[in-house]
Design an enzyme around this catalytic site. Sequence first.
Site, PDB file in Angstrom:
ATOM      1  N   GLN A 175       0.830  -1.215   0.000  1.00 22.20           N
ATOM      2  CA  GLN A 175       0.000   0.000   0.000  1.00 22.20           C
ATOM      3  C   GLN A 175       0.862   1.262   0.000  1.00 22.20           C
ATOM      4  O   GLN A 175       0.450   2.284  -0.549  1.00 22.20           O
ATOM      5  CB  GLN A 175      -0.988  -0.011   1.163  1.00 22.20           C
ATOM      6  CG  GLN A 175      -2.016  -1.142   1.059  1.00 22.20           C
ATOM      7  CD  GLN A 175      -2.794  -1.136  -0.249  1.00 22.20           C
ATOM      8  OE1 GLN A 175      -3.478  -0.175  -0.572  1.00 22.20           O
ATOM      9  NE2 GLN A 175      -2.690  -2.208  -1.036  1.00 22.20           N
ATOM     10  N   ASP A 195      -7.896  -5.299  -3.377  1.00 16.02           N
ATOM     11  CA  ASP A 195      -7.724  -4.241  -4.373  1.00 16.02           C
ATOM     12  C   ASP A 195      -8.187  -4.696  -5.749  1.00 16.02           C
ATOM     13  O   ASP A 195      -8.662  -3.892  -6.554  1.00 16.02           O
ATOM     14  CB  ASP A 195      -6.246  -3.822  -4.463  1.00 16.02           C
ATOM     15  CG  ASP A 195      -5.854  -2.867  -3.346  1.00 16.02           C
ATOM     16  OD1 ASP A 195      -6.754  -2.376  -2.647  1.00 16.02           O
ATOM     17  OD2 ASP A 195      -4.642  -2.620  -3.184  1.00 16.02           O
ATOM     18  N   HIS A 240       1.439   3.149  -3.320  1.00 20.12           N
ATOM     19  CA  HIS A 240       0.493   4.061  -3.971  1.00 20.12           C
ATOM     20  C   HIS A 240       0.931   5.507  -3.964  1.00 20.12           C
ATOM     21  O   HIS A 240       0.637   6.253  -4.889  1.00 20.12           O
ATOM     22  CB  HIS A 240      -0.868   3.994  -3.265  1.00 20.12           C
ATOM     23  CG  HIS A 240      -1.731   2.865  -3.721  1.00 20.12           C
ATOM     24  ND1 HIS A 240      -2.278   2.814  -4.969  1.00 20.12           N
ATOM     25  CD2 HIS A 240      -2.128   1.744  -3.089  1.00 20.12           C
ATOM     26  CE1 HIS A 240      -2.995   1.711  -5.089  1.00 20.12           C
ATOM     27  NE2 HIS A 240      -2.915   1.034  -3.961  1.00 20.12           N
ATOM     28  N   HIS A 256     -50.927  21.738  12.714  1.00 16.15           N
ATOM     29  CA  HIS A 256     -50.603  20.319  12.514  1.00 16.15           C
ATOM     30  C   HIS A 256     -51.692  19.441  13.127  1.00 16.15           C
ATOM     31  O   HIS A 256     -52.163  18.488  12.521  1.00 16.15           O
ATOM     32  CB  HIS A 256     -49.256  19.963  13.167  1.00 16.15           C
ATOM     33  CG  HIS A 256     -48.064  20.410  12.404  1.00 16.15           C
ATOM     34  ND1 HIS A 256     -47.774  21.733  12.172  1.00 16.15           N
ATOM     35  CD2 HIS A 256     -47.069  19.702  11.817  1.00 16.15           C
ATOM     36  CE1 HIS A 256     -46.654  21.831  11.490  1.00 16.15           C
ATOM     37  NE2 HIS A 256     -46.198  20.602  11.246  1.00 16.15           N
ATOM     38  N   GLU A 268      -8.226   2.480   6.725  1.00 15.06           N
ATOM     39  CA  GLU A 268      -8.919   2.144   5.476  1.00 15.06           C
ATOM     40  C   GLU A 268      -8.895   0.626   5.267  1.00 15.06           C
ATOM     41  O   GLU A 268      -9.908   0.011   4.982  1.00 15.06           O
ATOM     42  CB  GLU A 268      -8.216   2.846   4.306  1.00 15.06           C
ATOM     43  CG  GLU A 268      -8.863   2.530   2.963  1.00 15.06           C
ATOM     44  CD  GLU A 268      -8.019   2.966   1.774  1.00 15.06           C
ATOM     45  OE1 GLU A 268      -6.784   3.131   1.940  1.00 15.06           O
ATOM     46  OE2 GLU A 268      -8.587   3.118   0.687  1.00 15.06           O
ATOM     47  N   HIS A 269      -7.702   0.034   5.398  1.00 10.84           N
ATOM     48  CA  HIS A 269      -7.563  -1.425   5.332  1.00 10.84           C
ATOM     49  C   HIS A 269      -6.939  -1.910   6.625  1.00 10.84           C
ATOM     50  O   HIS A 269      -5.898  -1.403   7.035  1.00 10.84           O
ATOM     51  CB  HIS A 269      -6.603  -1.862   4.223  1.00 10.84           C
ATOM     52  CG  HIS A 269      -6.868  -1.261   2.885  1.00 10.84           C
ATOM     53  ND1 HIS A 269      -6.185  -0.171   2.408  1.00 10.84           N
ATOM     54  CD2 HIS A 269      -7.731  -1.616   1.905  1.00 10.84           C
ATOM     55  CE1 HIS A 269      -6.611   0.127   1.194  1.00 10.84           C
ATOM     56  NE2 HIS A 269      -7.553  -0.735   0.856  1.00 10.84           N
TER      57      HIS A 269
END
Length: 419
Positions: free
Chosen positions: A247, A350, A250, A409, A316-317
């Site tokens: 990761q 992924d 990236h 109402h 995230e992961h």
Amino acid sequence: MPRAETTTDVASDAVAAIIADVRSRGYNALSELAARFDRVEQHRPLVPRAALKEALQQLDPQVRAALEESIRRARLFADAQRPRNTDLQIGPGANVAQKWIPVRRVGLYVPGGLAVYPSSVIMNVVPAQAAGVSSLALASPPQPAFGGLPHPTILAAAELLGIEEVYAMGGAQAIAAFAYGVPAAGDNPELEPVDVVTGPGNVYVATAKRLVKGVVGIDAEAGPTEIAILADAGADARLVAADLISQAEHDPNAASVLVTDSAELEQRVREELDRQVAATRHRERVATALSGPQSGTILVDNLEQGIEVCNAYGAEHLEIQTANAEEAAARITSAGAVFVGSYSPVSLGDYCSGSNHVLPTAGTAAFSSGLNVTTFMRAIQVINYDRAALAEVSGHVVALSRAEDLPAHGDAVSVRFSS
Ligand code: HSO
Ligand code: ZN
């Protein structure tokens, strides 16, 4: 653990100006912006159908087979996610229902910067199709190297998924075009505005999504990628290191975090990282990500505490590489996605697990979800009471309407029972 700095504030003024420009000058603005940001002259926003077909014909058969299997698995899982409608009789003659309806039209953004992400085409398109969205448009930046079209692998993936409306548009201008639409001009047909815009992107794309939110729906903002690994002394340091690197590849801002109760494992992972980073293709980017303040090891007293740390971090992961991985995974309450055991690496998710890779980052897992079928749907509640059922609660409605000093109402109910 600090998060990588990704403020969208710096880009706000520039992005607001781009959005305003696309709104007022339509295709003329898009062409000028393609020249300025993408270095593409002779911009043709709508990709011709023939180019999509051609891209698929030219696609490497191995990549095609991989995309097809990825699509098959993502479809199986997305189809299974479709939410069930609710229909409840609350009392005699008192019915309340909730029905899920897909949005009509979506705009899906696929980035084209540092890397090419045909897998992201799948992750965006498949849940939208499974939701029942009838009109799908895709945008990806024009590439000078490919005659001003998006990358051919992206076009091929779109063709495989049956997407006919693909635009060579990038950045904030693509998001603006989706949100507000673009009127027909010259050879360019109208680009109809969409209801929902999804997809990852750089800081300009993220800022644009934030600015058009409310005009359209958006998915979670996806910032730099994160992986956290909860591992004990029995974990394989070679695998832990490989996954941390995967990761970090990236983005120099990516976060790779090891959470462990074993100083000895930490040491072995460190040695593995030294060895594996030196041999990996994007070693500079990886080394920058691994040495940033957002990456590192959190040494905990025991796994109990490790789970608490993971939930507080909300990665995230999150990979679980411990003796009782399933048990630990069951206790995770905050993460974009959880990967259980040594044979479920993030790379699998992924590309080819069936799960989605567009996931909440930066701790936003505390309140948001990864892309899924409901991202492209809304729930409508339907109320159906008969006379007797309304009569049963009329007194309560009147009492609450008085308490809120909104007597009309209550009158709207009473009037039904007076002649
Ligand atoms: N890990 C990225 C998704 C991705 N990886 C695309 C490879 N291609 C964010 O979840
Ligand atoms: Zn990835």
